[in-house]
Scaffold this active site. Structure first.
Site, PDB file in Angstrom:
ATOM      1  N   ASP A  24       0.830  -1.212   0.000  1.00 51.12           N
ATOM      2  CA  ASP A  24       0.000   0.000   0.000  1.00 51.12           C
ATOM      3  C   ASP A  24       0.863   1.261   0.000  1.00 51.12           C
ATOM      4  O   ASP A  24       1.966   1.262   0.556  1.00 51.12           O
ATOM      5  CB  ASP A  24      -0.914  -0.029   1.245  1.00 51.12           C
ATOM      6  CG  ASP A  24      -2.069   0.955   1.104  1.00 51.12           C
ATOM      7  OD1 ASP A  24      -2.381   1.366  -0.036  1.00 51.12           O
ATOM      8  OD2 ASP A  24      -2.652   1.320   2.141  1.00 51.12           O
ATOM      9  N   HIS A  41       2.192   3.787  -9.152  1.00 53.10           N
ATOM     10  CA  HIS A  41       1.950   2.363  -9.442  1.00 53.10           C
ATOM     11  C   HIS A  41       3.127   1.769 -10.222  1.00 53.10           C
ATOM     12  O   HIS A  41       3.523   0.629  -9.988  1.00 53.10           O
ATOM     13  CB  HIS A  41       0.644   2.185 -10.216  1.00 53.10           C
ATOM     14  CG  HIS A  41      -0.573   2.500  -9.384  1.00 53.10           C
ATOM     15  ND1 HIS A  41      -0.755   1.985  -8.127  1.00 53.10           N
ATOM     16  CD2 HIS A  41      -1.657   3.290  -9.618  1.00 53.10           C
ATOM     17  CE1 HIS A  41      -1.906   2.433  -7.621  1.00 53.10           C
ATOM     18  NE2 HIS A  41      -2.465   3.227  -8.505  1.00 53.10           N
ATOM     19  N   ARG A  75     -12.445   2.258  -7.551  1.00 55.45           N
ATOM     20  CA  ARG A  75     -11.603   3.415  -7.893  1.00 55.45           C
ATOM     21  C   ARG A  75     -12.048   4.017  -9.227  1.00 55.45           C
ATOM     22  O   ARG A  75     -12.755   3.367  -9.998  1.00 55.45           O
ATOM     23  CB  ARG A  75     -10.145   2.965  -7.983  1.00 55.45           C
ATOM     24  CG  ARG A  75      -9.653   2.537  -6.629  1.00 55.45           C
ATOM     25  CD  ARG A  75      -8.167   2.347  -6.600  1.00 55.45           C
ATOM     26  NE  ARG A  75      -7.763   2.018  -5.235  1.00 55.45           N
ATOM     27  CZ  ARG A  75      -6.541   2.117  -4.759  1.00 55.45           C
ATOM     28  NH1 ARG A  75      -5.573   2.540  -5.554  1.00 55.45           N
ATOM     29  NH2 ARG A  75      -6.286   1.818  -3.521  1.00 55.45           N
ATOM     30  N   LEU A 135      11.262 -19.975  -5.102  1.00 57.54           N
ATOM     31  CA  LEU A 135      10.141 -19.242  -4.506  1.00 57.54           C
ATOM     32  C   LEU A 135       8.820 -19.453  -5.267  1.00 57.54           C
ATOM     33  O   LEU A 135       8.818 -19.494  -6.498  1.00 57.54           O
ATOM     34  CB  LEU A 135      10.504 -17.746  -4.549  1.00 57.54           C
ATOM     35  CG  LEU A 135       9.471 -16.757  -4.070  1.00 57.54           C
ATOM     36  CD1 LEU A 135       9.400 -16.756  -2.552  1.00 57.54           C
ATOM     37  CD2 LEU A 135       9.804 -15.357  -4.563  1.00 57.54           C
TER      38      LEU A 135
END
Ligand code: IPE
Ligand code: IPE
Ligand code: MG
Length: 255
Positions: A24, A41, A75, A135
């Site tokens: 965030d 972003h 949004r 991962l």
């Protein structure tokens, strides 16, 4: 993931197996620089690359990143479109690199609302990297913890109606097995950047015993040092899962 696994885990001083992050603060990062939210972003994507790289190096097994919540459709449409474009272009650019680094890519969330091209790319990314063993990178997109529980309950109900399950079979393990995270360990460490101290409908069920870590650092500024601080905080915690501290330390209990 089984609730038995989560029941007792004597002090775990190692690196968390599973880190889940609410990334965030992109918008505020840009606004502080008098730039449009889009710039934040894009800077957020750069931070993702670095954190994925560090988690892989540190031996983290699973990294789950909250990229777009089921509520983020609220949004302005321009921002939603931008996020979708950024998501698609990032996937196009990153899948081969992830694959080369032996990283397994997975998505959780309701995909049905995404464009066909995006859904196709998501499937391609998952298929191409499915055999990778380093991962596991889980991207939560159009994800909501309540959605996850609803979809699990719907499937369980269908199985009951089909006679494959009985209502009495419903227990924590059964619900775990029907969540979108069924095959993953529970998050050990939850991190939220950007200063807010809330869960915002992320992994509601799965976070039951996660260690929570909140930082004011805005996501685009979250770097290796920030990650190390979070892991250090995690290492200093005593995870008790309902036991007493003495039990966890294997000491005699005096009443
Ligand atoms: C997080 O950053 C990214 C997404 C929710 C897609 P925000 O866009 O929420 O940034 P702030 O909270 O407005 O600063
Ligand atoms: C949570 O961030 C969702 C993601 C990071 C993808 P938000 O910025 O949407 O959360 P709220 O609205 O402040 O709770
Ligand atoms: Mg936000």
């Amino acid at each position: 993931m089984s609730s038995d696994n989560a029941c007792f885990n004597p002090i775990d001083n190692g690196v968390p197996r599973h880190i889940a992050i609410i990334m965030d603060g992109n918008g505020r990062w840009a606004q502080k620089r008098f730039m449009p939210r889009a710039v934040g972003h894009r800077a957020g994507v750069k931070a993702v690359r670095k954190i994925v790289e560090h988690c892989a190096k540190d031996g983290v097994e699973v990294l789950t990143l909250f990229a777009f919540s089921s509520e983020n459709w609220r949004r302005p449409s321009e921002e939603v479109s931008l996020l979708m474009e950024l998501f698609l272009s990032t996937l196009q650019g990153e899948i081969n690199k992830l694959d080369k680094n032996n990283i397994r890519l997975r998505f959780i969330g309701d995909r049905s609302r995404f464009s066909e091209s995006l859904q196709k790319k998501m499937l391609e990314g998952e298929a191409q990297t499915s055999a990778n063993t380093a991962l596991t990178l889980v991207i939560a997109v159009n994800y909501g913890g309540r959605w996850d529980l609803c979809q699990a309950f719907r499937t369980v109900n269908q199985k009951i109606l089909a006679g494959e399950l009985k209502a009495q079979d419903i227990d924590e393990n059964l619900i775990n097995r029907h969540l979108s995270t069924a095959d993953l360990p529970e998050p050990d460490l939850f991190i939220r950047t950007g200063g807010e101290q809330r869960v915002s409908n992320f992994l509601l069920w799965q976070l039951a015993y996660s260690e929570l870590y909140f930082t004011d650092t805005l996501w685009p500024d979250f770097d290796q040092k920030s990650l190390e601080e979070a892991i250090l905080s995690f290492k200093g915690r005593q995870r008790r899962f309902g036991h007493t501290g003495e039990q966890v330390l294997g000491k005699a209990v005096t009443l």
